[in-house]
Design an enzyme around this catalytic site. Structure first.
Site, mmCIF file in Angstrom:
data_model
loop_
_atom_site.group_PDB
_atom_site.id
_atom_site.type_symbol
_atom_site.label_atom_id
_atom_site.label_comp_id
_atom_site.label_asym_id
_atom_site.label_seq_id
_atom_site.Cartn_x
_atom_site.Cartn_y
_atom_site.Cartn_z
ATOM 1 N N ASP A 114 29.342 50.147 7.414
ATOM 2 C CA ASP A 114 28.317 49.676 6.470
ATOM 3 C C ASP A 114 28.865 48.479 5.670
ATOM 4 O O ASP A 114 30.029 48.481 5.270
ATOM 5 C CB ASP A 114 27.947 50.831 5.530
ATOM 6 C CG ASP A 114 26.643 50.594 4.796
ATOM 7 O OD1 ASP A 114 25.682 51.343 5.023
ATOM 8 O OD2 ASP A 114 26.590 49.644 3.974
ATOM 9 N N ILE A 115 28.010 47.451 5.474
ATOM 10 C CA ILE A 115 28.495 46.274 4.735
ATOM 11 C C ILE A 115 28.575 46.498 3.223
ATOM 12 O O ILE A 115 29.242 45.741 2.521
ATOM 13 C CB ILE A 115 27.650 44.978 4.951
ATOM 14 C CG1 ILE A 115 26.166 45.261 4.920
ATOM 15 C CG2 ILE A 115 28.083 44.224 6.166
ATOM 16 C CD1 ILE A 115 25.343 43.991 4.738
ATOM 17 N N ASN A 119 18.085 59.018 5.759
ATOM 18 C CA ASN A 119 16.900 58.855 4.924
ATOM 19 C C ASN A 119 15.668 58.503 5.763
ATOM 20 O O ASN A 119 15.752 57.654 6.642
ATOM 21 C CB ASN A 119 17.133 57.729 3.907
ATOM 22 C CG ASN A 119 18.327 58.010 3.001
ATOM 23 O OD1 ASN A 119 18.607 59.150 2.663
ATOM 24 N ND2 ASN A 119 19.055 56.962 2.622
ATOM 25 N N GLN A 171 15.071 55.204 2.120
ATOM 26 C CA GLN A 171 15.304 54.376 3.313
ATOM 27 C C GLN A 171 14.974 52.921 3.000
ATOM 28 O O GLN A 171 13.912 52.623 2.434
ATOM 29 C CB GLN A 171 14.436 54.877 4.487
ATOM 30 C CG GLN A 171 14.744 54.159 5.795
ATOM 31 C CD GLN A 171 13.977 54.728 6.986
ATOM 32 O OE1 GLN A 171 13.057 55.534 6.826
ATOM 33 N NE2 GLN A 171 14.346 54.293 8.178
ATOM 34 N N HIS A 193 18.854 55.450 11.262
ATOM 35 C CA HIS A 193 20.315 55.413 11.181
ATOM 36 C C HIS A 193 20.793 56.652 10.453
ATOM 37 O O HIS A 193 20.080 57.217 9.621
ATOM 38 C CB HIS A 193 20.818 54.141 10.481
ATOM 39 C CG HIS A 193 20.174 53.869 9.173
ATOM 40 N ND1 HIS A 193 18.925 53.299 9.055
ATOM 41 C CD2 HIS A 193 20.598 54.108 7.905
ATOM 42 C CE1 HIS A 193 18.614 53.185 7.776
ATOM 43 N NE2 HIS A 193 19.603 53.686 7.062
ATOM 44 N N HIS A 215 23.935 58.049 8.158
ATOM 45 C CA HIS A 215 25.105 57.650 7.355
ATOM 46 C C HIS A 215 26.246 58.645 7.562
ATOM 47 O O HIS A 215 26.034 59.865 7.486
ATOM 48 C CB HIS A 215 24.766 57.662 5.857
ATOM 49 C CG HIS A 215 23.780 56.633 5.429
ATOM 50 N ND1 HIS A 215 24.154 55.410 4.921
ATOM 51 C CD2 HIS A 215 22.420 56.630 5.410
ATOM 52 C CE1 HIS A 215 23.066 54.700 4.601
ATOM 53 N NE2 HIS A 215 21.999 55.428 4.896
HETATM 54 P P1 AMP Z 1 19.179 53.247 4.011
HETATM 55 O O1 AMP Z 1 19.070 53.015 2.530
HETATM 56 O O2 AMP Z 1 19.395 54.682 4.394
HETATM 57 O O3 AMP Z 1 18.061 52.598 4.777
HETATM 58 O O4 AMP Z 1 20.546 52.534 4.419
HETATM 59 C C1 AMP Z 1 20.645 51.221 4.813
HETATM 60 C C2 AMP Z 1 22.117 50.931 4.896
HETATM 61 O O5 AMP Z 1 22.307 49.807 5.733
HETATM 62 C C3 AMP Z 1 22.765 50.578 3.548
HETATM 63 O O6 AMP Z 1 23.868 51.451 3.316
HETATM 64 C C4 AMP Z 1 23.201 49.128 3.716
HETATM 65 O O7 AMP Z 1 24.392 48.846 3.046
HETATM 66 C C5 AMP Z 1 23.355 49.035 5.222
HETATM 67 N N1 AMP Z 1 23.186 47.705 5.804
HETATM 68 C C6 AMP Z 1 22.163 46.853 5.607
HETATM 69 N N2 AMP Z 1 22.343 45.731 6.335
HETATM 70 C C7 AMP Z 1 23.506 45.898 7.019
HETATM 71 C C8 AMP Z 1 24.247 45.093 7.944
HETATM 72 N N3 AMP Z 1 23.826 43.886 8.298
HETATM 73 N N4 AMP Z 1 25.393 45.589 8.447
HETATM 74 C C9 AMP Z 1 25.839 46.809 8.070
HETATM 75 N N5 AMP Z 1 25.183 47.628 7.211
HETATM 76 C C10 AMP Z 1 24.043 47.171 6.689
#
Ligand code: AMP
Ligand code: ZN
Length: 137
Positions: A32-33, A88, A95, A101, A103
């Protein structure tokens, strides 16, 4: 199928670079970034599904096997003390990226990662109401 303009479709397909810690025919697992903790990773299916409701039964089952495999290795790699596996569905549930996805959040003793809620209560009436509605299905 892939979805146009879906960032996770592009990452899963390798069109956008990511730090990939595991990959197989169906999934890519990336760091995760904006990690909640050191080693926070995301399991992404290579095909587009908005959420768990849309995911095929086969991939849903496989996703948990990938989670088990990755956290087993990563617990050793990171030396973490525990793991949260969470997912989520829908804006109301937090979400933000609408490509399924999961986590994988490593936990370290006293790490202050905040995955908590205030414990509520449930009445006998509400239990009965929920059970009755399930029976109607
Ligand atoms: P959610 O809130 O469950 O939809 O989680 C989305 C997750 O995606 C968050 O933890 C973000 O930090 C992660 N995220 C968003 N864009 C990227 C990306 N380009 N590369 C890696 N993680 C990402
Ligand atoms: Zn997608």
């Amino acid at each position: 199928m892939k979805k146009d303009n879906c960032i996770f479709c592009k990452i899963a397909a390798g069109e956008i670079p990511s730090t990939t810690i595991y990959e197989d025919q169906d999934f890519r697992v990336i760091l995760d970034i904006e990690p909640a903790s050191k080693g926070h990773a995301l399991i992404l299916p290579k095909e587009h599904y908005a959420n768990l409701y849309e995911l095929s039964d086969e991939l849903a089952a496989k996703a948990l096997l990938v989670a088990k495999k990755v956290i087993t290795v990563m617990t050793d790699v990171l030396g973490c003390d525990g793991y949260n596996v969470l997912q989520n569905n829908g804006e109301a549930a937090g979400q933000t990226v609408f490509h399924f996805h999961m986590h994988l959040i490593p936990r370290y003793q006293d790490d202050n990662v905040n995955i908590k809620w205030n414990p509520g209560t449930i009445s006998e009436e509400l239990k009965e109401e929920i059970l009755a509605k399930i029976k109607e299905k």
